[in-house]
Scaffold this motif. Structure first.
Motif, PDB file in Angstrom:
ATOM      1  N   SER A 109      77.883  18.716  47.002  1.00  0.00           N
ATOM      2  CA  SER A 109      77.731  19.774  46.142  1.00  0.00           C
ATOM      3  C   SER A 109      79.262  19.753  45.573  1.00  0.00           C
ATOM      4  O   SER A 109      79.435  20.874  45.194  1.00  0.00           O
ATOM      5  CB  SER A 109      77.357  20.596  47.064  1.00  0.00           C
ATOM      6  N   SER A 201      76.569  27.544  55.952  1.00  0.00           N
ATOM      7  CA  SER A 201      77.318  26.664  54.921  1.00  0.00           C
ATOM      8  C   SER A 201      78.697  27.486  54.577  1.00  0.00           C
ATOM      9  O   SER A 201      79.149  26.587  54.645  1.00  0.00           O
ATOM     10  CB  SER A 201      76.409  26.880  53.336  1.00  0.00           C
ATOM     11  N   TYR A 231      80.612  19.523  55.501  1.00  0.00           N
ATOM     12  CA  TYR A 231      79.883  20.236  55.805  1.00  0.00           C
ATOM     13  C   TYR A 231      78.483  19.718  56.909  1.00  0.00           C
ATOM     14  O   TYR A 231      77.910  18.584  56.442  1.00  0.00           O
ATOM     15  CB  TYR A 231      79.030  20.586  54.118  1.00  0.00           C
ATOM     16  N   ASN A 236      72.465  21.442  53.398  1.00  0.00           N
ATOM     17  CA  ASN A 236      72.671  20.542  51.998  1.00  0.00           C
ATOM     18  C   ASN A 236      71.335  20.106  51.850  1.00  0.00           C
ATOM     19  O   ASN A 236      70.637  20.457  50.638  1.00  0.00           O
ATOM     20  CB  ASN A 236      73.150  19.481  51.989  1.00  0.00           C
ATOM     21  N   PHE A 239      68.424  23.453  50.808  1.00  0.00           N
ATOM     22  CA  PHE A 239      68.683  23.735  49.614  1.00  0.00           C
ATOM     23  C   PHE A 239      68.275  22.718  48.286  1.00  0.00           C
ATOM     24  O   PHE A 239      68.148  23.123  47.152  1.00  0.00           O
ATOM     25  CB  PHE A 239      70.401  24.245  49.261  1.00  0.00           C
ATOM     26  N   GLU A 240      68.466  21.263  48.768  1.00  0.00           N
ATOM     27  CA  GLU A 240      67.859  20.540  47.857  1.00  0.00           C
ATOM     28  C   GLU A 240      66.774  20.177  47.621  1.00  0.00           C
ATOM     29  O   GLU A 240      66.227  20.168  46.883  1.00  0.00           O
ATOM     30  CB  GLU A 240      68.909  19.167  48.131  1.00  0.00           C
ATOM     31  N   ALA A 293      69.790  20.920  41.093  1.00  0.00           N
ATOM     32  CA  ALA A 293      69.615  21.243  42.993  1.00  0.00           C
ATOM     33  C   ALA A 293      71.141  21.093  42.828  1.00  0.00           C
ATOM     34  O   ALA A 293      71.931  22.012  43.691  1.00  0.00           O
ATOM     35  CB  ALA A 293      69.212  20.329  43.550  1.00  0.00           C
ATOM     36  N   THR A 294      72.107  20.237  42.313  1.00  0.00           N
ATOM     37  CA  THR A 294      73.224  20.585  43.146  1.00  0.00           C
ATOM     38  C   THR A 294      74.482  21.476  42.033  1.00  0.00           C
ATOM     39  O   THR A 294      75.227  21.967  42.983  1.00  0.00           O
ATOM     40  CB  THR A 294      74.298  19.253  42.835  1.00  0.00           C
ATOM     41  N   LEU A 297      74.033  24.843  44.030  1.00  0.00           N
ATOM     42  CA  LEU A 297      74.240  24.634  46.153  1.00  0.00           C
ATOM     43  C   LEU A 297      75.420  24.916  45.230  1.00  0.00           C
ATOM     44  O   LEU A 297      76.717  26.147  46.495  1.00  0.00           O
ATOM     45  CB  LEU A 297      74.333  22.730  45.974  1.00  0.00           C
ATOM     46  N   PHE A 301      77.358  28.130  47.501  1.00  0.00           N
ATOM     47  CA  PHE A 301      78.397  28.155  47.761  1.00  0.00           C
ATOM     48  C   PHE A 301      79.443  28.589  47.515  1.00  0.00           C
ATOM     49  O   PHE A 301      80.547  29.179  47.810  1.00  0.00           O
ATOM     50  CB  PHE A 301      78.897  26.785  48.051  1.00  0.00           C
TER      51      PHE A 301
END
Length: 506
Positions: A109, A201, A231, A236, A239-240, A293-294, A297, A301
């Motif tokens: 991320s 996170s 992390y 990760n 959420f992905e 997705a990235t 994130l 974050f």
């Protein structure tokens, strides 16, 4: 005896090798402070003796007349830029030489760099235009109204809260709704899975996380080769999976929802149809589901804790400056009346005093005490003063922009510790020297989500001040002091405030 001599020799050589970098700037005629062995200028935060903001301010004052000064982030020499005109050159005019941020910890991320960043930025920029924010406005507004209504249910005239904790629940619910298409009420359901993992996170406490961070600063290549993760893999992965399943469901069932995932999917389809390959560099600009997705994130974050921090500092300033709060409340009441109780995007954007209060909060309490830029092509800072020499920056050298120190410099902001929204009135803000106020960074690599963060914050205070008066309570720390935690900029003893229910006049 022989082995003792060998050990002593090894220790002396090691000490020499680790101390040698601290002569880097003096050898180039640049003034520097007094770096400490291994830690450089950042021993204070790592040993919990100073805040990051205090360190930035201290280093900024190494030479009050210089355009720049030399500092050390552990063993790494960094050039701290003091001069607003030089900041403009680095972040705007000569941006081609300083495209990237420094990436310390390699994670999936992490922000992109180089051409990948350029491609993604140009594709994502339309997602954060005013028209697209207006598209998501109703979702953000619902979460703000939900938060206020939950507090109104409390059978108390004054509700005392640790507001940072409560505000992260609001920002969590906004992110869940506008980015992931998930409905959350984290005040009513404080242990919901989405909030629990979001909180995890942002948890940078613990001995081993400190050890990992120190390791990445001192021996980054070695840590990368060992694939040491900073992390949580659980966070990760959650959420992905959430994003990819969300995309799949929408594509399968033709679901359209006014949120970030939908806008990113639109950007993906547009890039696929219109660009394909760029002939100039043969790089793909097509967005994949993994890219979506990235990016989701990164936005999550980047915005979960920072916006909650902004709202916490702003609440504190309003509670301890009741005249400012009263003036803002009058503006809120006027807008509420003009909108017949249903606020619009245009109404929030045009609230002048709300904008002044938000801007002054960001001046006094910026989320990032400093931001960096990495030299991506050799660059020379030419001397403009008799005591200067040319400074030759090579690829991967780092410069630092001391945001907190600039915002607190009385040369640019007189009486800087005073909370004064009038600095940002229509009459006064034109007098602010360019590149001395940059809470979201500067130039093409500034924060892409700043409009989103500001709308999220302003909507929150619209609903809160329409229903409550913010007041200090017994646990409120006045004056506020920052915690010496090196990973976050927050109050030393927490943000404790009271929400006093307003008595509405008929």
């Amino acid at each position: 005896m022989f082995w003792a001599l060998i050990l002593a020799a090894v220790l002396l050589v090691t000490y020499w090798l680790l101390s040698r970098p601290y002569k880097y700037w003096t050898e180039r005629g640049v003034k520097q402070g007094k770096p400490v062995f291994i830690f450089g200028d950042y021993w204070g935060p790592m040993l919990r003796k100073q805040t990051n903001a205090e360190v930035v301010d201290m280093l900024y004052k190494i030479d009050k007349d210089a355009r720049y000064c030399g500092i050390y982030q552990f063993l790494t020499p960094v050039l701290l830029i003091r001069d607003p005109e030089l900041i403009k050159k680095i972040t705007v005019k000569d941006f081609e030489h300083f495209v990237d941020h420094r990436i310390v910890i390699p994670e999936e991320s992490d922000p992109l760099s180089g051409q990948k960043w350029r491609d993604m930025r140009s594709t994502l920029s339309p997602v954060f235009t005013s028209s697209k924010l207006k598209y998501m406005f109703s979702l953000i507004s619902e979460r703000g109204e939900q938060f206020a209504q939950n507090l109104l249910k409390e059978n108390k005239d004054v509700i005392t809260l640790d507001i940072k904790n409560s505000f992260t629940r609001y920002t969590n619910d906004v992110m869940a709704s506008t980015m992931f298409g998930i409905q959350c009420d984290s005040l009513e359901e404080p242990k919901n899975e989405f909030y629990s993992l979001a909180q995890k996170s942002q948890d940078f406490s613990g001995f081993w996380k400190n050890v990992k961070l120190l390791g990445y600063f001192l021996f980054p290549e070695f840590c990368k080769s060992l694939e040491i993760s900073f992390y949580s893999k659980e966070v990760n992965s959650f959420f992905e999976k959430l994003v990819t399943e969300n995309i799949g469901s929408r594509q399968k069932h033709g679901i359209v929802r006014p949120d970030l995932i939908h806008l990113l999917m639109e950007a993906k389809n547009h890039a696929k149809k219109s660009t394909g390959y760029q002939e100039s560099n043969k790089m793909k600009t097509e967005i994949t589901d993994q890219d979506i997705a990235t990016q989701a994130l990164i936005f999550f974050f980047g915005g979960f804790d920072t916006v909650a921090s902004l709202m916490s500092f702003m609440s504190y300033e309003l509670a301890t400056n009741p005249d400012c709060q009263e003036k803002l409340r009058q503006e809120v009441d006027e807008v509420m009346q003009n909108c017949d109780g249903k606020v619009t995007y245009e109404a929030i954007v045009n609230m002048k005093y709300m904008d002044m209060v938000t801007s002054e909060t960001l001046r006094k309490w910026p989320n990032a005490p400093a931001v960096d830029r990495v030299c991506t092509k050799p660059y020379t800072i030419e001397p403009t003063r008799p005591d200067e020499k040319p400074i030759h920056l090579k690829e991967n050298d780092t410069v630092l922009l001391p945001i907190y120190a600039l915002h607190r410099d009385p040369q640019y902001f007189p009486d800087p510790d005073r909370f004064d929204p009038e600095r940002f009135s229509e009459e006064n803000k034109a007098n602010i020297e360019p590149y001395t106020y940059m809470p979201f960074g500067s130039g093409p690599r500034n924060c892409i989500g700043q409009r989103f963060a500001l709308i999220e914050t302003k909507l929150f205070f619209f609903y809160i001040l329409a229903n409550f008066e913010l007041i200090p309570v017994e646990r409120t720390q006045i004056p506020l002091k920052l915690t010496k935690n090196p990973f976050t900029m927050t109050a030393e003893k927490g943000f404790w405030l009271g929400f006093k229910k307003r008595v509405k006049q008929n």
